[in-house]
Design a protein around this motif. Structure first.
Motif, PDB file in Angstrom:
ATOM      1  N   MET A 227       0.825  -1.207   0.000  1.00  0.00           N
ATOM      2  CA  MET A 227       0.000   0.000   0.000  1.00  0.00           C
ATOM      3  C   MET A 227       0.863   1.262   0.000  1.00  0.00           C
ATOM      4  SD  MET A 227      -2.531   1.368   3.009  1.00  0.00           S
ATOM      5  CE  MET A 227      -2.995   3.083   3.071  1.00  0.00           C
ATOM      6  N   VAL A 228       1.874   1.287   0.863  1.00  0.00           N
ATOM      7  CA  VAL A 228       2.707   2.480   0.993  1.00  0.00           C
ATOM      8  C   VAL A 228       3.542   2.703  -0.269  1.00  0.00           C
ATOM      9  CG1 VAL A 228       4.587   3.530   2.303  1.00  0.00           C
ATOM     10  CG2 VAL A 228       2.779   2.322   3.506  1.00  0.00           C
ATOM     11  N   ILE A 229       4.155   1.639  -0.778  1.00  0.00           N
ATOM     12  CA  ILE A 229       5.035   1.769  -1.935  1.00  0.00           C
ATOM     13  C   ILE A 229       4.241   2.040  -3.210  1.00  0.00           C
ATOM     14  CG2 ILE A 229       6.705   0.566  -3.390  1.00  0.00           C
ATOM     15  CD1 ILE A 229       7.670  -0.911  -0.913  1.00  0.00           C
ATOM     16  N   PHE A 230       3.262   1.218  -3.478  1.00  0.00           N
ATOM     17  CA  PHE A 230       2.502   1.346  -4.723  1.00  0.00           C
ATOM     18  C   PHE A 230       1.525   2.529  -4.653  1.00  0.00           C
ATOM     19  CE2 PHE A 230      -0.809   0.474  -7.787  1.00  0.00           C
ATOM     20  CZ  PHE A 230      -0.135  -0.044  -8.868  1.00  0.00           C
ATOM     21  N   GLY A 231       0.759   2.609  -3.561  1.00  0.00           N
ATOM     22  CA  GLY A 231      -0.267   3.640  -3.448  1.00  0.00           C
ATOM     23  C   GLY A 231       0.299   5.045  -3.477  1.00  0.00           C
ATOM     24  N   PHE A 232       1.203   5.355  -2.546  1.00  0.00           N
ATOM     25  CA  PHE A 232       1.766   6.698  -2.503  1.00  0.00           C
ATOM     26  C   PHE A 232       2.697   6.951  -3.687  1.00  0.00           C
ATOM     27  CE2 PHE A 232       0.356   6.707   1.910  1.00  0.00           C
ATOM     28  CZ  PHE A 232      -0.048   8.023   2.058  1.00  0.00           C
ATOM     29  N   GLY A 233       3.356   5.888  -4.181  1.00  0.00           N
ATOM     30  CA  GLY A 233       4.232   6.060  -5.333  1.00  0.00           C
ATOM     31  C   GLY A 233       3.498   6.605  -6.538  1.00  0.00           C
ATOM     32  N   PHE A 234       2.316   6.074  -6.826  1.00  0.00           N
ATOM     33  CA  PHE A 234       1.537   6.554  -7.967  1.00  0.00           C
ATOM     34  C   PHE A 234       0.682   7.768  -7.603  1.00  0.00           C
ATOM     35  CE2 PHE A 234       2.632   2.421  -9.692  1.00  0.00           C
ATOM     36  CZ  PHE A 234       2.840   2.720 -11.026  1.00  0.00           C
ATOM     37  N   PHE A 235       0.313   7.899  -6.343  1.00  0.00           N
ATOM     38  CA  PHE A 235      -0.495   9.041  -5.906  1.00  0.00           C
ATOM     39  C   PHE A 235       0.205  10.368  -6.218  1.00  0.00           C
ATOM     40  CE2 PHE A 235      -1.705  12.058  -2.488  1.00  0.00           C
ATOM     41  CZ  PHE A 235      -3.048  12.184  -2.772  1.00  0.00           C
ATOM     42  N   LEU A 236       1.545  10.358  -6.169  1.00  0.00           N
ATOM     43  CA  LEU A 236       2.320  11.584  -6.362  1.00  0.00           C
ATOM     44  C   LEU A 236       2.822  11.773  -7.793  1.00  0.00           C
ATOM     45  CD1 LEU A 236       4.444  11.459  -3.072  1.00  0.00           C
ATOM     46  CD2 LEU A 236       2.414  12.853  -3.516  1.00  0.00           C
ATOM     47  N   THR A 237       2.257  11.040  -8.750  1.00  0.00           N
ATOM     48  CA  THR A 237       2.747  11.133 -10.135  1.00  0.00           C
ATOM     49  C   THR A 237       1.937  12.105 -10.991  1.00  0.00           C
ATOM     50  OG1 THR A 237       1.369   9.227 -10.759  1.00  0.00           O
ATOM     51  CG2 THR A 237       3.645   8.768 -10.132  1.00  0.00           C
ATOM     52  N   PHE A 238       1.254  13.048 -10.396  1.00  0.00           N
ATOM     53  CA  PHE A 238       0.374  13.925 -11.168  1.00  0.00           C
ATOM     54  C   PHE A 238       1.135  14.994 -11.958  1.00  0.00           C
ATOM     55  CE2 PHE A 238       0.874  15.603  -6.941  1.00  0.00           C
ATOM     56  CZ  PHE A 238       1.136  16.942  -7.154  1.00  0.00           C
ATOM     57  N   LEU A 239       2.395  15.289 -11.589  1.00  0.00           N
ATOM     58  CA  LEU A 239       3.169  16.275 -12.338  1.00  0.00           C
ATOM     59  C   LEU A 239       3.625  15.670 -13.669  1.00  0.00           C
ATOM     60  CD1 LEU A 239       5.344  17.796  -9.471  1.00  0.00           C
ATOM     61  CD2 LEU A 239       3.403  18.865 -10.621  1.00  0.00           C
ATOM     62  N   LYS A 240       3.436  16.400 -14.752  1.00  0.00           N
ATOM     63  CA  LYS A 240       3.625  15.817 -16.073  1.00  0.00           C
ATOM     64  C   LYS A 240       5.070  15.498 -16.405  1.00  0.00           C
ATOM     65  CE  LYS A 240       3.557  20.321 -18.490  1.00  0.00           C
ATOM     66  NZ  LYS A 240       2.857  21.097 -19.533  1.00  0.00           N
ATOM     67  N   ARG A 241       6.027  16.164 -15.757  1.00  0.00           N
ATOM     68  CA  ARG A 241       7.437  15.898 -16.041  1.00  0.00           C
ATOM     69  C   ARG A 241       8.199  15.391 -14.819  1.00  0.00           C
ATOM     70  NH1 ARG A 241       9.928  20.369 -20.257  1.00  0.00           N
ATOM     71  NH2 ARG A 241       8.351  20.139 -21.875  1.00  0.00           N
TER      72      ARG A 241
END
Length: 356
Positions: free
Chosen positions: A1-15
């Protein structure tokens, strides 16, 4: 949960997708080790018997949530060295804050762990206050359909597994914690969609609202999930937390950020901080209702929980300001504002420079 969830949760910046997921993994694996060593050191100083290793790993992983939340405030602005140092410092001081709450204020261990949202949010905001604000015209400080989709994937993963997050360290009332977290998350998700449509000019849903507000219920109910006996209480908490989240989204952009000059990249204040405050206040209210007939002990219980809440935020702000000052010393090679939110600064992928 911590690795996958937060890892992708913070990928909203396009670069900044590669850095969001890659640095997230680096911080977690390093922080869990540091957290376990800190806990072992505290046990050694207090001459306490070492507990179950699996439970220690679980506790360390949950503690790392504070660091990941704080990372959201400086996302794209801090280099890897600064993030590593911030993670180590924050883990140590979060354990010290928990030790004060459990030892001197006698807050239950599972409840003190739920302060992780408050500590992470306000530590991150304090650190971010020392970083220069990005240009309002910066095209890199934005999302695309692809980055929003990846971020929503992380949100869905967190939403599904949040009941296990709130119940994993609970000894008494584990089933209640699972059920109530689900009800709170469900209510916050419904409210998020309704309010998102009502607060946008076109009447359409806004992804920034959905990906943060749907988690607000699980955050707010974390303090009391094990003790709530009626599902409707959890649903009300979920509804209120989602309302606070979306209203905080607009208030932070128009009032708080311009006044205090704090740039919050991921919106951790309204995503984790405000729902955490609501949960802490709800815990006190439910405590008063449950122990209304026991007047002498009621005053003591209320004071200890309020003191733990205030101590956590104070410790987070003080240590966060100190950490932010240290991280911006010249020896740590602070990133210039023109290089904020840029993957190519760290990763050897030439194709990222165009069309990413």
């Amino acid at each position: 949960m911590v690795i996958f969830g937060f890892g992708f949760f913070l990928t909203f910046l396009k670069r900044y997708g590669f850095s969001s997921t890659g640095f997230n993994l680096l911080i977690i694996v390093l922080g869990v080790q540091c957290s376990m060593l800190t806990e072992l050191f505290i046990d050694f100083l207090l001459e306490r018997q070492q507990g179950d290793v699996l439970r220690s790993i679980t506790s360390a992983a949950v503690s790392m949530t504070a660091v990941l939340i704080s990372t959201g405030a400086v996302l794209g602005k801090a280099n890897p060295l600064q993030l590593i140092l911030m993670a180590i410092v924050e883990v140590i001081f979060f354990h010290m804050s928990r030790w004060i709450n459990t030892t001197f204020l006698q807050v239950p261990d599972n409840v003190s762990m739920m302060h992780v949202h408050l500590f992470g949010a306000y530590f991150g905001l304090a650190v971010s206050s020392h970083f220069s604000d990005p240009s309002p015209r910066s095209e890199k400080n934005a999302s695309t359909a692809k980055s929003d989709l990846l971020s929503m994937l992380g949100t869905l993963f967190l939403w599904v597994f949040w009941p296990s997050f709130n119940s994993v360290l609970t000894v008494v009332g584990k089933r209640n914690a699972i059920y109530n977290t689900y009800f709170a998350n469900a209510a916050s998700a419904v409210t998020a969609f309704v309010l998102s449509a009502l607060t946008t000019e076109s009447g359409k849903f806004r992804m920034a609202h959905i990906r943060s507000a749907v988690l607000a219920g699980g955050i707010a109910v974390g303090y009391t999930a094990h003790s709530i006996e009626h599902p409707w209480i959890a649903m009300i908490l979920g509804l209120l937390s989602s309302v606070i989240n979306i209203l905080g989204y607009y208030c932070s952009q128009r009032c708080l950020n311009p006044v205090f000059k704090i740039h919050d990249t991921s919106g951790i204040h309204f995503t984790f901080g405000l729902p955490g405050i609501l949960g802490a206040l709800a815990q006190v209210v439910l405590l008063v209702i449950k122990n209304w007939t026991n007047s002498p002990r009621l005053c003591y219980l209320v004071m200890t929980h309020v003191a733990a809440f205030c101590q956590t935020i104070s410790a987070a702000l003080i240590t966060g300001f100190a950490a932010g000052f240290i991280l911006n010393l010249k020896r740590f090679k602070t990133i210039p504002v023109s290089k904020y939110f840029e993957d190519q600064l760290y990763w050897e992928f030439p194709h990222l420079a165009v069309g990413f």
